[in-house]
Enzyme design. Structure first.
Site, PDB file in Angstrom:
ATOM      1  N   GLY A  13      46.392  37.667  36.966  1.00 56.18           N
ATOM      2  CA  GLY A  13      46.266  37.271  38.788  1.00 56.18           C
ATOM      3  C   GLY A  13      44.600  37.278  38.980  1.00 56.18           C
ATOM      4  N   ASP A  14      44.481  36.437  39.640  1.00 53.96           N
ATOM      5  CA  ASP A  14      43.196  35.974  40.104  1.00 53.96           C
ATOM      6  C   ASP A  14      43.160  35.405  39.872  1.00 53.96           C
ATOM      7  OD1 ASP A  14      43.055  38.863  42.579  1.00 53.96           O
ATOM      8  OD2 ASP A  14      42.484  40.058  41.721  1.00 53.96           O
ATOM      9  N   GLU A  15      44.092  34.976  39.210  1.00 50.19           N
ATOM     10  CA  GLU A  15      43.840  33.212  38.205  1.00 50.19           C
ATOM     11  C   GLU A  15      43.213  32.447  39.520  1.00 50.19           C
ATOM     12  OE1 GLU A  15      46.225  34.478  38.602  1.00 50.19           O
ATOM     13  OE2 GLU A  15      46.737  35.065  36.161  1.00 50.19           O
ATOM     14  N   LYS A  17      45.473  31.267  41.878  1.00 48.66           N
ATOM     15  CA  LYS A  17      46.301  30.502  42.667  1.00 48.66           C
ATOM     16  C   LYS A  17      46.531  29.833  43.959  1.00 48.66           C
ATOM     17  CE  LYS A  17      48.603  34.515  41.361  1.00 48.66           C
ATOM     18  NZ  LYS A  17      47.662  35.022  40.626  1.00 48.66           N
ATOM     19  N   GLY A  18      45.607  30.915  44.761  1.00 50.56           N
ATOM     20  CA  GLY A  18      45.813  30.256  46.481  1.00 50.56           C
ATOM     21  C   GLY A  18      45.736  28.932  46.406  1.00 50.56           C
ATOM     22  N   GLY A  41      46.126  38.627  47.203  1.00 43.04           N
ATOM     23  CA  GLY A  41      45.237  37.861  47.958  1.00 43.04           C
ATOM     24  C   GLY A  41      44.897  37.068  46.992  1.00 43.04           C
ATOM     25  N   HIS A  42      44.943  36.223  48.221  1.00 40.70           N
ATOM     26  CA  HIS A  42      45.088  34.692  47.651  1.00 40.70           C
ATOM     27  C   HIS A  42      44.137  33.695  48.418  1.00 40.70           C
ATOM     28  CE1 HIS A  42      49.666  34.803  45.024  1.00 40.70           C
ATOM     29  NE2 HIS A  42      48.502  34.885  44.997  1.00 40.70           N
ATOM     30  N   ARG A 144      68.650  51.397  45.382  1.00 45.68           N
ATOM     31  CA  ARG A 144      69.273  50.985  46.357  1.00 45.68           C
ATOM     32  C   ARG A 144      70.152  52.070  48.038  1.00 45.68           C
ATOM     33  NH1 ARG A 144      73.987  51.032  41.918  1.00 45.68           N
ATOM     34  NH2 ARG A 144      73.365  53.229  41.522  1.00 45.68           N
ATOM     35  N   GLN A 225      50.143  37.974  41.138  1.00 44.95           N
ATOM     36  CA  GLN A 225      49.712  38.533  40.260  1.00 44.95           C
ATOM     37  C   GLN A 225      49.508  37.397  38.754  1.00 44.95           C
ATOM     38  OE1 GLN A 225      52.716  39.812  42.472  1.00 44.95           O
ATOM     39  NE2 GLN A 225      51.183  40.614  43.372  1.00 44.95           N
ATOM     40  N   ASP A 334      33.000  26.038  36.243  1.00 49.78           N
ATOM     41  CA  ASP A 334      31.715  26.616  36.746  1.00 49.78           C
ATOM     42  C   ASP A 334      31.263  27.762  36.820  1.00 49.78           C
ATOM     43  OD1 ASP A 334      34.261  27.091  38.460  1.00 49.78           O
ATOM     44  OD2 ASP A 334      32.068  27.709  40.158  1.00 49.78           O
TER      45      ASP A 334
HETATM   46  P1  GDP Z   1      44.313  34.417  43.582  1.00 49.12           P
HETATM   47  O1  GDP Z   1      45.190  35.752  43.884  1.00 49.12           O
HETATM   48  O2  GDP Z   1      44.948  34.182  42.164  1.00 49.12           O
HETATM   49  O3  GDP Z   1      44.341  33.430  44.375  1.00 49.12           O
HETATM   50  O4  GDP Z   1      42.921  33.686  42.973  1.00 49.12           O
HETATM   51  P2  GDP Z   1      41.491  35.283  44.009  1.00 49.12           P
HETATM   52  O5  GDP Z   1      41.642  34.246  45.417  1.00 49.12           O
HETATM   53  O6  GDP Z   1      42.208  36.584  43.992  1.00 49.12           O
HETATM   54  O7  GDP Z   1      40.787  34.742  43.414  1.00 49.12           O
HETATM   55  C1  GDP Z   1      40.353  33.526  42.990  1.00 49.12           C
HETATM   56  C2  GDP Z   1      38.907  33.487  43.962  1.00 49.12           C
HETATM   57  O8  GDP Z   1      37.852  32.333  42.849  1.00 49.12           O
HETATM   58  C3  GDP Z   1      38.503  33.456  45.303  1.00 49.12           C
HETATM   59  O9  GDP Z   1      37.117  33.479  45.212  1.00 49.12           O
HETATM   60  C4  GDP Z   1      38.792  31.229  44.999  1.00 49.12           C
HETATM   61  O10 GDP Z   1      38.134  30.954  45.983  1.00 49.12           O
HETATM   62  C5  GDP Z   1      37.608  31.585  44.153  1.00 49.12           C
HETATM   63  N1  GDP Z   1      37.675  30.401  42.776  1.00 49.12           N
HETATM   64  C6  GDP Z   1      38.356  29.860  42.507  1.00 49.12           C
HETATM   65  N2  GDP Z   1      38.659  28.736  41.740  1.00 49.12           N
HETATM   66  C7  GDP Z   1      37.639  28.696  41.633  1.00 49.12           C
HETATM   67  C8  GDP Z   1      36.482  28.310  40.375  1.00 49.12           C
HETATM   68  O11 GDP Z   1      36.981  26.807  40.006  1.00 49.12           O
HETATM   69  N3  GDP Z   1      35.607  28.221  40.570  1.00 49.12           N
HETATM   70  C9  GDP Z   1      34.796  29.253  40.952  1.00 49.12           C
HETATM   71  N4  GDP Z   1      33.638  29.033  41.411  1.00 49.12           N
HETATM   72  N5  GDP Z   1      35.742  29.709  42.216  1.00 49.12           N
HETATM   73  C10 GDP Z   1      36.977  29.617  42.515  1.00 49.12           C
HETATM   74  P1  IMO Z   2      47.567  38.191  43.097  1.00 47.67           P
HETATM   75  O1  IMO Z   2      48.608  37.539  43.214  1.00 47.67           O
HETATM   76  C1  IMO Z   2      45.319  41.123  40.830  1.00 47.67           C
HETATM   77  C2  IMO Z   2      47.048  44.711  40.087  1.00 47.67           C
HETATM   78  C3  IMO Z   2      46.312  46.442  40.853  1.00 47.67           C
HETATM   79  C4  IMO Z   2      46.794  47.094  39.363  1.00 47.67           C
HETATM   80  C5  IMO Z   2      48.097  46.635  39.227  1.00 47.67           C
HETATM   81  C6  IMO Z   2      49.323  47.667  40.173  1.00 47.67           C
HETATM   82  O2  IMO Z   2      45.885  38.322  44.358  1.00 47.67           O
HETATM   83  O3  IMO Z   2      46.703  37.706  41.703  1.00 47.67           O
HETATM   84  P2  IMO Z   2      50.037  47.129  42.708  1.00 47.67           P
HETATM   85  O4  IMO Z   2      48.787  47.538  43.973  1.00 47.67           O
HETATM   86  O5  IMO Z   2      50.498  45.964  42.332  1.00 47.67           O
HETATM   87  O6  IMO Z   2      51.348  48.834  42.120  1.00 47.67           O
HETATM   88  O7  IMO Z   2      49.042  47.360  41.535  1.00 47.67           O
HETATM   89  O8  IMO Z   2      48.082  45.615  39.801  1.00 47.67           O
HETATM   90  N1  IMO Z   2      47.456  43.761  41.003  1.00 47.67           N
HETATM   91  C7  IMO Z   2      46.790  42.835  40.587  1.00 47.67           C
HETATM   92  N2  IMO Z   2      45.803  42.390  41.040  1.00 47.67           N
HETATM   93  N3  IMO Z   2      45.626  40.108  41.013  1.00 47.67           N
HETATM   94  C8  IMO Z   2      46.854  40.812  42.828  1.00 47.67           C
HETATM   95  O9  IMO Z   2      47.090  39.770  42.995  1.00 47.67           O
HETATM   96  C9  IMO Z   2      47.406  41.977  42.084  1.00 47.67           C
HETATM   97  N4  IMO Z   2      47.787  42.689  42.540  1.00 47.67           N
HETATM   98  C10 IMO Z   2      48.144  44.365  41.879  1.00 47.67           C
HETATM   99  O10 IMO Z   2      45.084  46.271  40.305  1.00 47.67           O
HETATM  100  O11 IMO Z   2      46.163  46.946  38.275  1.00 47.67           O
HETATM  101 MG    MG Z   3      44.371  37.739  43.832  1.00 46.82          MG
END
Ligand code: GDP
Ligand code: IMO
Ligand code: MG
Length: 431
Positions: A13-15, A17-18, A41-42, A144, A225, A334
């Protein structure tokens, strides 16, 4: 011609994607969420602001995009209301462009209370959930007994269903966890209120998305995720409660997988994880702290610090095996800019032997020792670069090595948080 594209998280997660969905949405007709809930959280960063979306698909800033929330999403009416309110300050025609499936499972305040109570009771074995109620909402769906969006439109039946469900939730809260009961009538009232503003947004998402696809429209599917948090294939039990890979699209949006042309996995140039669970390449030293600081690694939903470590090609290879990625989008390149040298995990040592794949079991992964290859850093800024040829030689070598080790071509690179900070490669040239 690529007409339908799935964008999913290839790690925990948090790669990013948003940001990537926002970048890829400029010429699309629809963006579809198919699983998860407001645990996601995107983040999108435009010229003048940073926006965090939890339930609304990240294509919404583009005027031509209809944003669909598929049946596989667990939907909190309160969270959606708040998000719509906030976003309506910057997106004017929001109510014309957000559409919700009548089959979404409703996520209620009692789910969040149960999530928190369960985690508290688990003590040191807690999963570290986002406390949003995701697990309990999916439990009710599978058992269900859940409320669905379509139940909102028959207030009498809704009353009966809420009372039945709250009896069960309150039994657990009170008898199992010693927590306070939640009043069913308050939940019923707030759902009746929600039904007023939700009704115009509700549709048959499977039908609408299928007909868009059949009519030649461009449709993007936005994962939440990441594959390693998948309920079936992730590092169980330290996972979320939905199918986070492409399989989630057929069940959670009602579109057959045969209609998905390409799958793009978003992966960070390193690895992060929020919450508990195994993380073989995690760093507990100054390098880990540097990644966290430069990458601003704090959860977009809960604000918790993210654990940081080196890129783990074993995990991404596994994710590729499970999903078949046509390309990788490597983000946050970066963040590695100032490092002397960079490590990539190529395989693990487990039980005295070398392994290059994982069984998804968290227990086994806990015992795996990463084996690294070291590469020189590039001592130069990649921040904001938009042309592949302008990347430092060592950065290109690093990306090529990631591609070799994972078996997936690098289709896109992100070099900063803002919209323009992106490099497109051939694979996406017809998107
Ligand atoms: P998501 O859940 O996959 O959409 O990712 P998040 O938004 O939770 O976390 C990604 C974070 O990295 C955010 O704060 C973005 O603004 C930031 N971000 C995305 N791409 C880049 C990048 O190429 N470089 C940097 N420095 N930040 C980035
Ligand atoms: P995005 O879409 C990163 C993690 C939580 C926890 C586990 C289970 O922004 O990438 P949950 O509340 O889903 O039952 O929690 O999954 N988790 C994430 N980690 N990015 C997310 O979403 C996540 N959504 C859930 O931290 O370890
Ligand atoms: Mg996120």
């Amino acid at each position: 011609m690529t007409q339908t594209l799935a964008v999913i998280g290839g790690q925990w997660g948090d790669e990013g994607k948003g940001k990537i969905v926002d970048c890829l949405s400029s010429a699309v007709n629809a963006v579809v969420r198919f699983q998860g809930g407001h645990n996601a959280g995107h983040t999108l960063v435009t010229d003048d602001r940073s926006i965090v979306l939890h339930l609304i698909p990240a294509g919404i800033l583009h005027r031509a995009v209809t944003a669909f929330i598929g049946n596989g999403v667990v939907l909190s009416p309160e969270a959606l209301y708040d998000e719509l309110q906030k976003l309506s300050e910057i997106v004017r025609d929001l109510k014309e462009r957000v559409r919700i499936s009548d089959d979404c499972t409703l996520l209620l305040p009692s789910h969040a209370a149960l999530d928190v109570a369960r985690e508290k009771a688990k003590g040191s074995r807690a999963i570290g959930t986002t406390s949003r109620g995701i697990g309990p909402a999916y439990e009710d769906k599978i058992a269900r007994r859940a409320l669905k969006v379509h139940h909102l439109f028959d207030h009498e039946l809704l009353g009966e269903k809420v009372s039945e469900l709250l009896d069960y939730h309150n039994f657990l809260l009170g008898q199992r966890f010693g927590e306070e009961a939640i009043a069913a009538n308050l939940i019923h009232d707030s759902l009746c209120e929600a039904s007023q503003w939700m009704l115009p947004l509700v549709t048959d998402v499977s039908r609408d998305v299928s007909s868009l696809v059949d009519n030649g429209s461009k449709v993007l599917f936005e994962g939440a995720q990441g594959v390693m948090l998948d309920i079936d294939h992730g590092t169980y039990p330290y996972v979320t409660s939905s199918n986070t890979g492409i399989g989630g699209i057929s069940t959670g949006a009602g579109l057959p997988l045969a209609k998905i042309n390409k799958t793009l996995a978003v992966v960070k140039a390193y690895t992060t994880r929020v919450g508990a669970g195994p993380f073989p390449t995690e760093l507990h030293d100054s390098v880990g702290n540097r990644l966290a600081a430069r990458g601003v690694e704090f959860g977009a939903t809960t604000g918790r610090p993210r654990r940081c470590g080196w890129f783990d090609s074993v995990l991404v290879r596994r994710a590729h095996q499970l999903n078949h990625f046509d390309g990788l989008c490597v983000t946050k390149l970066d963040v590695l800019d100032e490092l002397e040298s960079i490590k990539i995990c190529t395989n693990y040592q487990y039980d005295g032997r070398s392994v290059d794949n994982i069984t998804s079991s968290a227990i086994r992964l806990q015992q795996c020792e990463p084996v690294y290859e070291e590469m020189p850093g590039w001592h130069d800024a990649t921040y904001g670069i938009t042309d592949y040829q302008k990347l430092p030689q060592n950065a290109k070598k690093y990306l090529m090595r990631i591609s070799e080790l994972t078996g997936v071509p690098v289709a896109m690179i992100s070099t900063g948080p803002n919209r323009p900070h992106v490099i497109y490669r051939e694979l996406l040239s017809d998107w």
